[in-house]
Design a protein around this motif. Structure first.
Motif, PDB file in Angstrom:
ATOM      1  N   GLY A 148       1.166  -1.294  -0.389  1.00 35.90           N
ATOM      2  CA  GLY A 148      -0.215  -0.079   0.263  1.00 35.90           C
ATOM      3  C   GLY A 148       0.819   1.634  -0.220  1.00 35.90           C
ATOM      4  N   CYS A 149       1.611   1.354   0.508  1.00 40.13           N
ATOM      5  CA  CYS A 149       3.092   2.415   0.409  1.00 40.13           C
ATOM      6  C   CYS A 149       3.710   2.747  -0.942  1.00 40.13           C
ATOM      7  CB  CYS A 149       4.019   2.164   1.480  1.00 40.13           C
ATOM      8  SG  CYS A 149       5.260   3.634   1.286  1.00 40.13           S
ATOM      9  N   LYS A 150       3.245   4.180  -1.617  1.00 41.43           N
ATOM     10  CA  LYS A 150       4.310   4.430  -2.880  1.00 41.43           C
ATOM     11  C   LYS A 150       5.541   4.553  -2.737  1.00 41.43           C
ATOM     12  CE  LYS A 150       0.249   3.403  -5.126  1.00 41.43           C
ATOM     13  NZ  LYS A 150       0.786   1.579  -5.957  1.00 41.43           N
ATOM     14  N   CYS A 151       6.125   4.782  -1.791  1.00 37.63           N
ATOM     15  CA  CYS A 151       7.416   5.162  -1.673  1.00 37.63           C
ATOM     16  C   CYS A 151       8.451   4.528  -3.215  1.00 37.63           C
ATOM     17  CB  CYS A 151       8.910   4.493   0.003  1.00 37.63           C
ATOM     18  SG  CYS A 151       7.949   5.625   1.226  1.00 37.63           S
ATOM     19  N   GLY A 152       8.532   3.296  -3.284  1.00 37.42           N
ATOM     20  CA  GLY A 152       9.496   2.699  -4.487  1.00 37.42           C
ATOM     21  C   GLY A 152       9.454   3.034  -5.480  1.00 37.42           C
ATOM     22  N   SER A 194      11.423  11.892   0.815  1.00 36.32           N
ATOM     23  CA  SER A 194      10.242  13.173  -0.053  1.00 36.32           C
ATOM     24  C   SER A 194       9.205  12.592   0.430  1.00 36.32           C
ATOM     25  CB  SER A 194      10.012  12.624  -1.480  1.00 36.32           C
ATOM     26  OG  SER A 194      11.913  12.119  -1.841  1.00 36.32           O
ATOM     27  N   CYS A 195       8.895  12.425   1.043  1.00 36.28           N
ATOM     28  CA  CYS A 195       7.002  12.324   1.403  1.00 36.28           C
ATOM     29  C   CYS A 195       7.128  13.224   2.763  1.00 36.28           C
ATOM     30  CB  CYS A 195       6.504  10.986   1.924  1.00 36.28           C
ATOM     31  SG  CYS A 195       6.198  10.094   0.445  1.00 36.28           S
ATOM     32  N   SER A 196       8.250  13.207   3.038  1.00 37.12           N
ATOM     33  CA  SER A 196       8.121  14.168   4.768  1.00 37.12           C
ATOM     34  C   SER A 196       8.685  15.767   4.254  1.00 37.12           C
ATOM     35  CB  SER A 196       8.592  13.530   5.367  1.00 37.12           C
ATOM     36  OG  SER A 196       9.984  14.205   5.704  1.00 37.12           O
ATOM     37  N   GLY A 239      -3.875   9.003   5.928  1.00 35.91           N
ATOM     38  CA  GLY A 239      -3.425   8.041   6.907  1.00 35.91           C
ATOM     39  C   GLY A 239      -2.208   7.260   7.109  1.00 35.91           C
ATOM     40  N   CYS A 240      -0.777   8.624   6.182  1.00 40.00           N
ATOM     41  CA  CYS A 240       0.664   8.369   6.788  1.00 40.00           C
ATOM     42  C   CYS A 240       0.876   9.681   6.416  1.00 40.00           C
ATOM     43  CB  CYS A 240       1.176   8.083   5.399  1.00 40.00           C
ATOM     44  SG  CYS A 240       2.511   8.100   5.177  1.00 40.00           S
ATOM     45  N   THR A 241       1.484  10.980   7.616  1.00 39.18           N
ATOM     46  CA  THR A 241       1.832  11.529   7.812  1.00 39.18           C
ATOM     47  C   THR A 241       2.631  11.887   9.240  1.00 39.18           C
ATOM     48  OG1 THR A 241       0.660  11.847  10.388  1.00 39.18           O
ATOM     49  CG2 THR A 241      -0.755  12.490   8.324  1.00 39.18           C
ATOM     50  N   TYR A 296       3.180   5.650   7.638  1.00 34.07           N
ATOM     51  CA  TYR A 296       2.974   4.343   7.705  1.00 34.07           C
ATOM     52  C   TYR A 296       4.474   3.807   6.813  1.00 34.07           C
ATOM     53  CZ  TYR A 296       1.444   0.638   5.168  1.00 34.07           C
ATOM     54  OH  TYR A 296       0.851  -1.005   4.741  1.00 34.07           O
ATOM     55  N   GLY A 297       4.273   4.546   5.570  1.00 29.73           N
ATOM     56  CA  GLY A 297       5.703   4.903   5.088  1.00 29.73           C
ATOM     57  C   GLY A 297       6.951   5.027   5.991  1.00 29.73           C
ATOM     58  N   PRO A 298       8.407   4.506   5.114  1.00 30.91           N
ATOM     59  CA  PRO A 298      10.093   5.218   6.049  1.00 30.91           C
ATOM     60  C   PRO A 298       9.710   6.660   4.843  1.00 30.91           C
ATOM     61  CG  PRO A 298      10.229   2.713   4.327  1.00 30.91           C
ATOM     62  CD  PRO A 298       8.516   3.232   4.353  1.00 30.91           C
ATOM     63  N   CYS A 299       9.702   6.664   3.749  1.00 29.55           N
ATOM     64  CA  CYS A 299       9.334   8.390   3.024  1.00 29.55           C
ATOM     65  C   CYS A 299       8.973   9.578   4.118  1.00 29.55           C
ATOM     66  CB  CYS A 299       9.228   7.844   1.800  1.00 29.55           C
ATOM     67  SG  CYS A 299      10.045   6.821   0.646  1.00 29.55           S
ATOM     68  N   MET A 300       7.896   8.963   5.056  1.00 30.65           N
ATOM     69  CA  MET A 300       7.178   9.884   5.607  1.00 30.65           C
ATOM     70  C   MET A 300       7.802  10.308   7.017  1.00 30.65           C
ATOM     71  SD  MET A 300       4.948  12.454   5.290  1.00 30.65           S
ATOM     72  CE  MET A 300       3.560  11.852   4.640  1.00 30.65           C
ATOM     73  N   VAL A 301       9.072   9.121   7.042  1.00 33.26           N
ATOM     74  CA  VAL A 301       9.797   8.756   8.324  1.00 33.26           C
ATOM     75  C   VAL A 301      10.487   9.776   8.665  1.00 33.26           C
ATOM     76  CG1 VAL A 301      10.826   7.819  10.276  1.00 33.26           C
ATOM     77  CG2 VAL A 301       8.570   6.528   8.459  1.00 33.26           C
ATOM     78  N   ALA A 356       0.938  12.898  -4.824  1.00 33.18           N
ATOM     79  CA  ALA A 356       0.014  11.448  -5.732  1.00 33.18           C
ATOM     80  C   ALA A 356      -0.109  10.307  -5.095  1.00 33.18           C
ATOM     81  CB  ALA A 356       0.663  11.146  -7.498  1.00 33.18           C
ATOM     82  N   CYS A 357       0.494   9.676  -3.432  1.00 31.67           N
ATOM     83  CA  CYS A 357       0.392   8.741  -2.937  1.00 31.67           C
ATOM     84  C   CYS A 357      -1.391   8.671  -2.275  1.00 31.67           C
ATOM     85  CB  CYS A 357       1.146   8.903  -2.365  1.00 31.67           C
ATOM     86  SG  CYS A 357       1.030   6.805  -1.327  1.00 31.67           S
ATOM     87  N   PRO A 358      -1.979   7.310  -2.922  1.00 29.91           N
ATOM     88  CA  PRO A 358      -3.519   7.913  -2.232  1.00 29.91           C
ATOM     89  C   PRO A 358      -3.583   7.886  -0.831  1.00 29.91           C
ATOM     90  CG  PRO A 358      -3.404   6.225  -3.269  1.00 29.91           C
ATOM     91  CD  PRO A 358      -1.486   6.586  -3.176  1.00 29.91           C
TER      92      PRO A 358
HETATM   93  S1  SF4 Z   1       5.631   6.978   3.133  1.00 27.96           S
HETATM   94 FE1  SF4 Z   1       3.014   7.578   3.033  1.00 27.96          FE
HETATM   95  S2  SF4 Z   1       2.683   8.748   1.144  1.00 27.96           S
HETATM   96 FE2  SF4 Z   1       4.113   8.682   1.112  1.00 27.96          FE
HETATM   97  S3  SF4 Z   1       4.146   6.771  -0.178  1.00 27.96           S
HETATM   98 FE3  SF4 Z   1       4.513   5.444   1.744  1.00 27.96          FE
HETATM   99  S4  SF4 Z   1       2.401   5.706   2.399  1.00 27.96           S
HETATM  100 FE4  SF4 Z   1       2.367   6.847   0.543  1.00 27.96          FE
END
Ligand code: SF4
Lengths: 79, 361
Positions: B313-317, B352-354, B335-337, B342-347, B328-330
């Motif tokens: 479900g995580c689009k980090c890849g 990039s997500c963070s 659900g991911c902040t 939820y995924g490492p790119c937000m941690v 653009a990740c749902p």
């Molecule tokens: S870290 Fe969160 S926002 Fe980024 S791709 Fe993964 S699930 Fe989506």
């Protein structure tokens, strides 16, 4: 993760040194530093190691080149 | 501080921007990748993306070590942490990275596990001596950080320590750049090359980039560094002539840091390894040579490589390959902040997500 901070050498012996990074002091290892350094030099600090000597002349050169370039733009009336 | 403040000069930045505007040809598009997570952070933080002309796109790449660490390596950390009488030693970035079952080192620590955040890998030696327990340093990172893991291994050997271990999760940049270069769907015209990786490696590793007719500019992390490099890449692309450039001469020598390179060679060999989102990349990982095998945490704890790279479900890849913008990740902000990643790119602070969550939402 690959963050590096320029720190000023304020104390050192053969292996270890203390640097001042923007007002905080940190102990760093010099085992990986290829260059000769003296107190007062700036080093790039990463994860407790000095990984490079920072070169103030090169910093100056880069900035001067940018300023010259900006002046040239002004003269050419590009802006 | 002269190495930082001067490189944030607003007036010069504006001039560089108008030069970029002037030289970017409206009929062309320019897609440049910032390989390094710290560049992504700087680009977001200084708002550079929105200041550039519309036809110049800066895409984020795979350069956040926490983010590219595959799921099985993350889960291996939790497997080790679950044993009795083990101390886990880690950089702060790893503390909130979620495991497959939603666990994190932070939560484990709250439940009483012995988990220490350190600044230098060498701190592991002192901790191991104090506790007498098996002490495992989580060795993630690229060429900038890998030598610090190598230094720990070397010191452990010299001091004859038998309770110091290292999880060998370091990865190398040229191999992953090569994968990105070979991916024809990516259409990258140039790379902002990671400044602090280059401090160690030097410039030669980027020759394959220019050989494939893309620009490669090694640069620092301040606005003037980034803008002057973008201008250089626009020019190279316009002319169709590509050359590796060093725009970070205040820190990077063309030959790199030879001492750190020697240390890497002494301790590690290059092995195939897994990347989140990118799969297994030949010779892109650093594993311990026989003389240093005694510190290998995978061997010590009998960890099997399962090859699982991604979280469902995580689009980090896709984000790590520059194929998808974080927003653009749902799950982005849904659900991911950063508070509840939820995924490492937000941690990771340089994920990039963070970066997008903080500055470009
Ligand atoms: S870290 Fe969160 S926002 Fe980024 S791709 Fe993964 S699930 Fe989506």
């Amino acid at each position: 993760m690959c963050l590096g901070f320029p720190g000023k050498l304020i104390e050192m012996d053969d292996f270890k040194a203390v640097v001042d990074i923007d007002g905080t002091t940190r102990e760093v290892s010099l085992m990986m530093l290829p260059d000769e350094v003296v107190i007062g030099d700036y080093v790039m600090v990463h994860a407790g190691f000095a990984i490079a000597k920072m070169d103030p002349d090169e910093a100056q050169k880069t900035l001067e080149a940018l300023r010259e370039f900006a002046d040239l733009l002004d003269e050419e009336g590009q802006l | 501080m002269k190495f930082v403040k001067d490189f944030r000069d607003r007036e010069l930045a504006e001039k560089l921007l108008s030069a970029i505007n002037h030289e970017a040809e409206p009929s062309r598009t320019y897609r440049f990748m910032e390989v390094c997570g710290s560049h992504t952070m700087a680009v977001s933080r200084f708002g550079l993306r929105s200041l550039l002309p519309k036809n110049i796109e800066l895409v984020s790449g795979p350069g956040c070590p926490v983010c590219v660490t595959p799921q099985w390596e993350i889960d291996a950390i939790f497997e080790i942490a679950s044993r009795d009488d083990v101390t886990i030693v880690t950089f702060g970035d790893m503390i909130r990275v979620p495991g497959s079952r939603g666990e994190s080192l932070q939560k484990l620590r709250a439940e009483g596990a012995d988990i220490r955040i350190i600044f230098s890998p060498l701190d592991t030696l002192k901790i191991a001596e104090e506790t007498g327990k098996d002490t495992v340093f989580i060795g993630i990172g690229f060429e900038t950080t890998a030598p610090t893991s190598a230094a720990l291994a070397k010191m452990a050997k010299e001091l004859g320590r038998t309770n110091v271990f290292i999880a060998p999760f370091c990865k190398t940049v040229p191999e992953v750049m090569d994968v990105l270069l070979s991916d024809e769907t990516l259409e990258i015209d140039g790379f902002l090359c990671p400044g602090h990786v280059s401090v160690v490696t030097g410039l030669d590793i980027y020759k394959p980039v220019t050989a494939k007719k893309r620009s490669a500019v090694v640069t620092g992390f301040e606005p003037l560094d980034i803008l002057s490099s973008v201008l250089e890449m626009v020019r190279q692309h316009n002319k169709g002539e590509y050359e590796v450039k060093n725009f970070y001469t205040r820190a990077v020598k063309n030959e790199g840091n030879v001492k750190a390179q020697a240390l890497l060679k002494e301790v590690f060999y290059q092995a195939d390894t897994d990347w989140r989102g990118l799969g297994r990349i030949p010779k892109s990982g650093l594993r311990f040579r026989d003389e240093y095998k005694f510190v290998d945490a995978l061997a010590r704890f009998g960890i099997a490589e399962t090859g699982v790279t991604d979280l469902k479900g995580c689009k980090c890849g896709d984000v790590l390959k520059g194929k998808m913008k974080p927003s653009a990740c749902p799950m982005f902000d849904n659900g991911c902040t950063p508070q509840n990643p939820y995924g490492p790119c937000m941690v990771s602070s340089e994920g990039s997500c963070s970066a997008y969550y903080k500055y470009e939402r």
